[in-house]
Design a protein around this motif. Sequence first.
Motif, PDB file in Angstrom:
ATOM      1  N   ASP A   4     -12.031 -40.682 -30.393  1.00 29.83           N
ATOM      2  CA  ASP A   4     -12.837 -40.052 -29.351  1.00 29.83           C
ATOM      3  C   ASP A   4     -11.920 -39.221 -28.458  1.00 29.83           C
ATOM      4  OD1 ASP A   4     -14.703 -39.328 -27.466  1.00 29.83           O
ATOM      5  OD2 ASP A   4     -15.423 -41.356 -27.080  1.00 29.83           O
ATOM      6  N   LEU A   5     -12.181 -37.934 -28.376  1.00 31.92           N
ATOM      7  CA  LEU A   5     -11.365 -37.009 -27.586  1.00 31.92           C
ATOM      8  C   LEU A   5     -12.094 -36.545 -26.334  1.00 31.92           C
ATOM      9  CD1 LEU A   5      -9.986 -34.790 -30.518  1.00 31.92           C
ATOM     10  CD2 LEU A   5      -8.973 -36.858 -29.546  1.00 31.92           C
ATOM     11  N   ASP A 141      -6.194 -29.925 -23.559  1.00 37.38           N
ATOM     12  CA  ASP A 141      -6.449 -31.204 -22.881  1.00 37.38           C
ATOM     13  C   ASP A 141      -6.212 -31.027 -21.387  1.00 37.38           C
ATOM     14  OD1 ASP A 141      -3.707 -30.929 -23.012  1.00 37.38           O
ATOM     15  OD2 ASP A 141      -3.314 -32.988 -23.655  1.00 37.38           O
ATOM     16  N   ALA A 142      -6.753 -29.956 -20.856  1.00 37.65           N
ATOM     17  CA  ALA A 142      -6.597 -29.574 -19.464  1.00 37.65           C
ATOM     18  C   ALA A 142      -7.873 -28.888 -19.007  1.00 37.65           C
ATOM     19  CB  ALA A 142      -5.386 -28.647 -19.298  1.00 37.65           C
ATOM     20  N   LEU A 143      -7.908 -28.521 -17.745  1.00 38.07           N
ATOM     21  CA  LEU A 143      -9.130 -27.990 -17.156  1.00 38.07           C
ATOM     22  C   LEU A 143      -9.439 -26.576 -17.624  1.00 38.07           C
ATOM     23  CD1 LEU A 143     -11.295 -28.816 -15.080  1.00 38.07           C
ATOM     24  CD2 LEU A 143      -9.813 -27.920 -13.291  1.00 38.07           C
ATOM     25  N   ASN A 144      -8.433 -25.868 -18.156  1.00 41.85           N
ATOM     26  CA  ASN A 144      -8.590 -24.433 -18.297  1.00 41.85           C
ATOM     27  C   ASN A 144      -7.457 -23.885 -19.154  1.00 41.85           C
ATOM     28  OD1 ASN A 144      -9.344 -21.779 -17.656  1.00 41.85           O
ATOM     29  ND2 ASN A 144      -9.078 -22.026 -15.456  1.00 41.85           N
ATOM     30  N   PRO A 145      -7.697 -22.925 -20.050  1.00 38.64           N
ATOM     31  CA  PRO A 145      -6.569 -22.255 -20.701  1.00 38.64           C
ATOM     32  C   PRO A 145      -5.922 -21.208 -19.803  1.00 38.64           C
ATOM     33  CG  PRO A 145      -8.606 -21.350 -21.526  1.00 38.64           C
ATOM     34  CD  PRO A 145      -8.983 -22.485 -20.610  1.00 38.64           C
ATOM     35  N   ASP A 146      -6.604 -20.837 -18.722  1.00 35.34           N
ATOM     36  CA  ASP A 146      -6.045 -19.965 -17.689  1.00 35.34           C
ATOM     37  C   ASP A 146      -5.581 -20.819 -16.508  1.00 35.34           C
ATOM     38  OD1 ASP A 146      -6.523 -17.078 -18.476  1.00 35.34           O
ATOM     39  OD2 ASP A 146      -8.556 -17.857 -18.736  1.00 35.34           O
ATOM     40  N   PRO A 147      -4.801 -20.246 -15.594  1.00 30.62           N
ATOM     41  CA  PRO A 147      -4.449 -21.006 -14.393  1.00 30.62           C
ATOM     42  C   PRO A 147      -5.697 -21.359 -13.579  1.00 30.62           C
ATOM     43  CG  PRO A 147      -3.077 -19.043 -14.604  1.00 30.62           C
ATOM     44  CD  PRO A 147      -4.181 -18.910 -15.614  1.00 30.62           C
ATOM     45  N   THR A 148      -5.735 -22.568 -13.049  1.00 30.64           N
ATOM     46  CA  THR A 148      -6.835 -23.016 -12.205  1.00 30.64           C
ATOM     47  C   THR A 148      -6.438 -22.861 -10.740  1.00 30.64           C
ATOM     48  OG1 THR A 148      -7.669 -24.582 -13.854  1.00 30.64           O
ATOM     49  CG2 THR A 148      -8.229 -25.024 -11.548  1.00 30.64           C
ATOM     50  N   LEU A 168     -12.905 -15.298 -25.871  1.00 27.99           N
ATOM     51  CA  LEU A 168     -14.363 -15.211 -25.901  1.00 27.99           C
ATOM     52  C   LEU A 168     -14.828 -13.782 -26.180  1.00 27.99           C
ATOM     53  CD1 LEU A 168     -15.224 -17.527 -22.866  1.00 27.99           C
ATOM     54  CD2 LEU A 168     -15.216 -18.119 -25.289  1.00 27.99           C
ATOM     55  N   GLY A 169     -14.020 -12.800 -25.793  1.00 22.89           N
ATOM     56  CA  GLY A 169     -14.366 -11.414 -26.070  1.00 22.89           C
ATOM     57  C   GLY A 169     -14.329 -11.076 -27.543  1.00 22.89           C
ATOM     58  N   ASP A 170     -13.706 -11.939 -28.343  1.00 19.34           N
ATOM     59  CA  ASP A 170     -13.657 -11.747 -29.799  1.00 19.34           C
ATOM     60  C   ASP A 170     -14.500 -12.806 -30.513  1.00 19.34           C
ATOM     61  OD1 ASP A 170     -12.774 -10.092 -31.834  1.00 19.34           O
ATOM     62  OD2 ASP A 170     -10.992 -11.286 -32.248  1.00 19.34           O
ATOM     63  N   ASP A 171     -15.453 -13.413 -29.791  1.00 23.84           N
ATOM     64  CA  ASP A 171     -16.354 -14.447 -30.318  1.00 23.84           C
ATOM     65  C   ASP A 171     -15.594 -15.679 -30.811  1.00 23.84           C
ATOM     66  OD1 ASP A 171     -18.769 -13.415 -29.637  1.00 23.84           O
ATOM     67  OD2 ASP A 171     -19.414 -12.898 -31.652  1.00 23.84           O
ATOM     68  N   LEU A 172     -14.410 -15.928 -30.259  1.00 20.81           N
ATOM     69  CA  LEU A 172     -13.710 -17.187 -30.489  1.00 20.81           C
ATOM     70  C   LEU A 172     -14.142 -18.178 -29.412  1.00 20.81           C
ATOM     71  CD1 LEU A 172     -10.242 -15.601 -31.268  1.00 20.81           C
ATOM     72  CD2 LEU A 172     -11.793 -16.687 -32.917  1.00 20.81           C
ATOM     73  N   LEU A 173     -14.081 -19.449 -29.719  1.00 22.55           N
ATOM     74  CA  LEU A 173     -14.566 -20.484 -28.821  1.00 22.55           C
ATOM     75  C   LEU A 173     -13.413 -21.177 -28.106  1.00 22.55           C
ATOM     76  CD1 LEU A 173     -17.282 -22.044 -31.159  1.00 22.55           C
ATOM     77  CD2 LEU A 173     -17.670 -20.499 -29.226  1.00 22.55           C
ATOM     78  N   ILE A 174     -13.707 -21.710 -26.923  1.00 23.43           N
ATOM     79  CA  ILE A 174     -12.730 -22.446 -26.129  1.00 23.43           C
ATOM     80  C   ILE A 174     -13.296 -23.826 -25.830  1.00 23.43           C
ATOM     81  CG2 ILE A 174     -11.499 -22.549 -23.929  1.00 23.43           C
ATOM     82  CD1 ILE A 174     -11.655 -19.482 -23.821  1.00 23.43           C
ATOM     83  N   LEU A 175     -12.485 -24.847 -26.079  1.00 31.06           N
ATOM     84  CA  LEU A 175     -12.845 -26.218 -25.709  1.00 31.06           C
ATOM     85  C   LEU A 175     -11.869 -26.704 -24.649  1.00 31.06           C
ATOM     86  CD1 LEU A 175     -13.368 -26.306 -29.208  1.00 31.06           C
ATOM     87  CD2 LEU A 175     -14.755 -28.096 -28.172  1.00 31.06           C
ATOM     88  N   GLU A 176     -12.424 -27.294 -23.599  1.00 24.81           N
ATOM     89  CA  GLU A 176     -11.617 -27.709 -22.447  1.00 24.81           C
ATOM     90  C   GLU A 176     -11.816 -29.195 -22.174  1.00 24.81           C
ATOM     91  OE1 GLU A 176     -11.880 -23.423 -20.107  1.00 24.81           O
ATOM     92  OE2 GLU A 176     -13.364 -24.965 -19.672  1.00 24.81           O
ATOM     93  N   ASN A 177     -10.818 -29.764 -21.484  1.00 23.14           N
ATOM     94  CA  ASN A 177     -10.868 -31.157 -21.034  1.00 23.14           C
ATOM     95  C   ASN A 177     -10.920 -32.155 -22.186  1.00 23.14           C
ATOM     96  OD1 ASN A 177     -10.873 -30.478 -18.244  1.00 23.14           O
ATOM     97  ND2 ASN A 177     -13.079 -30.163 -18.309  1.00 23.14           N
ATOM     98  N   LEU A 178     -10.174 -31.876 -23.269  1.00 27.47           N
ATOM     99  CA  LEU A 178     -10.014 -32.912 -24.290  1.00 27.47           C
ATOM    100  C   LEU A 178      -9.089 -34.011 -23.762  1.00 27.47           C
ATOM    101  CD1 LEU A 178     -11.214 -30.602 -26.080  1.00 27.47           C
ATOM    102  CD2 LEU A 178      -9.810 -31.494 -27.933  1.00 27.47           C
ATOM    103  N   THR A 179      -9.106 -35.136 -24.422  1.00 27.82           N
ATOM    104  CA  THR A 179      -8.196 -36.230 -24.094  1.00 27.82           C
ATOM    105  C   THR A 179      -7.807 -36.931 -25.393  1.00 27.82           C
ATOM    106  OG1 THR A 179      -7.867 -38.160 -22.654  1.00 27.82           O
ATOM    107  CG2 THR A 179     -10.046 -37.932 -23.691  1.00 27.82           C
ATOM    108  N   ASN A 180      -6.763 -37.739 -25.311  1.00 24.16           N
ATOM    109  CA  ASN A 180      -6.311 -38.559 -26.453  1.00 24.16           C
ATOM    110  C   ASN A 180      -5.760 -37.753 -27.616  1.00 24.16           C
ATOM    111  OD1 ASN A 180      -7.035 -41.011 -25.213  1.00 24.16           O
ATOM    112  ND2 ASN A 180      -9.138 -40.847 -25.963  1.00 24.16           N
TER     113      ASN A 180
END
Length: 213
Positions: A4-5, A141-148, A168-180
Motif C-alpha cells: 500500500d503506497l 512521495d512528496a506534496l508536489n513535483p514543483d516547489p511548494t 501535464l501539457g503533454d498528457d502525462l500524469l502526475i501522482l503525488e503524496n505516495l508513501t512506502n
Amino acid sequence: MQVDLSHRIETGMQTFPGDPAVAVDEHATHEEDGFHVDAVACGSHTGTHVDAPSHVIPGGSDLDAFPVERFAFDAVRVDCRDLGARDPIPESRVPDADAGLAAFWTGWDAHWNTDRYLDHPYLSPEAAAACRRRGFDVAVDALNPDPTPSPNARDDEPTGFQAHHALLGDDLLILENLTNLGRVGERFELRAYPLALASDGAPVRAVGVDRET
C-alpha cells in the motif's frame, strides 16, 4: 507482494497550502439510525492522488478522458534520498529506462503531516523536461513535483509550476503524496486507480506490485 503506497484520508490531514480542508464525520450512526454513514469533505487533490492535465492546462483533459488501464504503470524507482530540503532533483537522475513512469523516492513521506513536509526536494525544470522527452508519467512521495510555498522558499527556485506544465501539457500524469516506496523494488507495477470523477484530479488507492519477488 503488494504494498500500500497510500496515505489514509482522515480529518485534518495535510493538504497543499490553500486547498480544501479534509473532514470525515459521522453522518449516521448504528445507535440512532441502524446503520453507519460517514460524510467526507475534501478537495480533488487530497492525500495520495493523481493530477489530470486540466489541473493546470486550460482546456486540458479531465481524468475521465483516460481509459482505466492508463492508471496501471510500469514504474522505475529513482533513489533521491540523499537530497535535502528544497533541493532540486537534477536532470542526471532521470533514468534511461524502458518504463512508463518514474517514481522519485525522496523519503519525504517521513515528514507527512508536519511543516517540514512542505520543504521537499522537487524536480528541476530540466529534469521535468527530460521526463517529458522520455514519455514518463511521474510519481513523488512528496506534496508536489514543483516547489511548494513555505517560509523556507528560496529566491532561486523555479516558479509557475513548471514541472506540472511540462508533464501535464503533454498528457502525462502526475501522482503525488505516495508513501512506502522503500518497500518496493527498483522496478514495480504501480496501480493507482482514481475515483470516477470527471475532474482535474482525484484521490487514488496506490498499490505497488514488486516485480523482483
